[in-house]
Design a protein around this motif. Sequence first.
Motif, PDB file in Angstrom:
ATOM      1  N   ALA A 179       0.785  -1.135  -0.010  1.00 56.98           N
ATOM      2  CA  ALA A 179      -0.013   0.076  -0.031  1.00 56.98           C
ATOM      3  C   ALA A 179       0.921   1.409  -0.116  1.00 56.98           C
ATOM      4  O   ALA A 179       2.146   1.080   0.248  1.00 56.98           O
ATOM      5  N   VAL A 180       0.227   2.294  -0.504  1.00 53.12           N
ATOM      6  CA  VAL A 180       1.006   3.699  -0.465  1.00 53.12           C
ATOM      7  C   VAL A 180       0.744   4.279   0.861  1.00 53.12           C
ATOM      8  O   VAL A 180      -0.427   4.572   1.444  1.00 53.12           O
ATOM      9  N   THR A 181       1.761   4.172   1.969  1.00 48.86           N
ATOM     10  CA  THR A 181       1.564   4.363   3.289  1.00 48.86           C
ATOM     11  C   THR A 181       2.199   5.574   3.854  1.00 48.86           C
ATOM     12  O   THR A 181       3.171   5.780   3.143  1.00 48.86           O
ATOM     13  N   PRO A 182       1.860   6.561   4.948  1.00 45.75           N
ATOM     14  CA  PRO A 182       0.768   5.919   5.700  1.00 45.75           C
ATOM     15  C   PRO A 182      -0.775   6.411   5.134  1.00 45.75           C
ATOM     16  O   PRO A 182      -1.712   6.047   5.884  1.00 45.75           O
ATOM     17  N   ALA A 183      -0.712   7.159   4.375  1.00 42.01           N
ATOM     18  CA  ALA A 183      -1.898   8.026   4.259  1.00 42.01           C
ATOM     19  C   ALA A 183      -2.825   7.136   3.302  1.00 42.01           C
ATOM     20  O   ALA A 183      -4.171   7.510   3.313  1.00 42.01           O
ATOM     21  N   PHE A 184      -2.717   6.248   2.495  1.00 43.57           N
ATOM     22  CA  PHE A 184      -3.480   5.542   1.880  1.00 43.57           C
ATOM     23  C   PHE A 184      -3.591   3.928   1.785  1.00 43.57           C
ATOM     24  O   PHE A 184      -3.227   2.989   1.067  1.00 43.57           O
ATOM     25  N   PRO A 185      -3.921   3.540   3.052  1.00 49.24           N
ATOM     26  CA  PRO A 185      -4.291   2.211   3.446  1.00 49.24           C
ATOM     27  C   PRO A 185      -5.264   1.338   2.420  1.00 49.24           C
ATOM     28  O   PRO A 185      -6.136   1.918   2.115  1.00 49.24           O
ATOM     29  N   GLY A 186      -4.900   0.082   2.137  1.00 52.69           N
ATOM     30  CA  GLY A 186      -5.658  -0.244   1.049  1.00 52.69           C
ATOM     31  C   GLY A 186      -5.372  -0.039  -0.469  1.00 52.69           C
ATOM     32  O   GLY A 186      -6.336  -0.729  -1.218  1.00 52.69           O
ATOM     33  N   SER A 187      -4.513   0.694  -0.664  1.00 58.26           N
ATOM     34  CA  SER A 187      -4.224   0.958  -1.860  1.00 58.26           C
ATOM     35  C   SER A 187      -3.238   0.175  -2.679  1.00 58.26           C
ATOM     36  O   SER A 187      -2.567  -0.674  -2.002  1.00 58.26           O
ATOM     37  N   LYS A 188      -2.897   0.002  -3.895  1.00 56.32           N
ATOM     38  CA  LYS A 188      -2.169  -0.671  -4.601  1.00 56.32           C
ATOM     39  C   LYS A 188      -1.579   0.125  -5.509  1.00 56.32           C
ATOM     40  O   LYS A 188      -1.828   1.212  -6.238  1.00 56.32           O
TER      41      LYS A 188
END
Length: 218
Positions: free
Chosen positions: A45-54
Amino acid sequence: MRTYRFLALAAVSAAIVASPAYAEKGDVLVRVRAIVVAPNERSSAVTPAFPGSKVGVSDSVMPEIDFTYMATKHIGAELILATTEHKAQGRGTLSAVPTLAKTWVLPPTLTLQYHFLPDAKIRPYVGAGINYTIYYSTKASDELVKAIGPTSVHMNDSVGYALQAGTDIDITKKVFLNLDVKYIGMKTTARLNTGGAINTARIDIDPLVFGVGLGFRL
């Protein structure tokens, strides 16, 4: 008698013309290919701001040139040179941003090849080697900037392995058709800086590279 001599000479000439474009020890082969780079991507994921992303990675079609030095009739060393442009694509919770960034990729790759039938008209080979991937001219997309604000994007270079299989098929004595496929271990960590807020994503790209083109024996 003259007729027999003429026929013999014609037969010898035909044999020379039809002889394989095989390489001897010390020869250099140059191949010019059109390639399709098809990533088999996986990402965090693109962390920490976008959990659940790919993050996805787009295919690319570009020209390629490579040079092979034949150490023996069976063993060659090939240097592969090409550069391709790819899009980093938002998926999961970032699917509303189809393109996150664009980057150019320069992955010089050196393989050691084994040529199975060096004297034949159809000459299959396999290879294995090392790849160093450089990411350059990486920029956030307008879509990403519109969604989260002005952002700079950096992608780390990487080192990986390469596997290769292909074949050369004679056209003339010195020109041949080449078909080639490679698997390249390629990865990066993308770093997004949005006004001092840092987000990162690890991306394994691992493309298959399909090539077709012409080769020339110098």
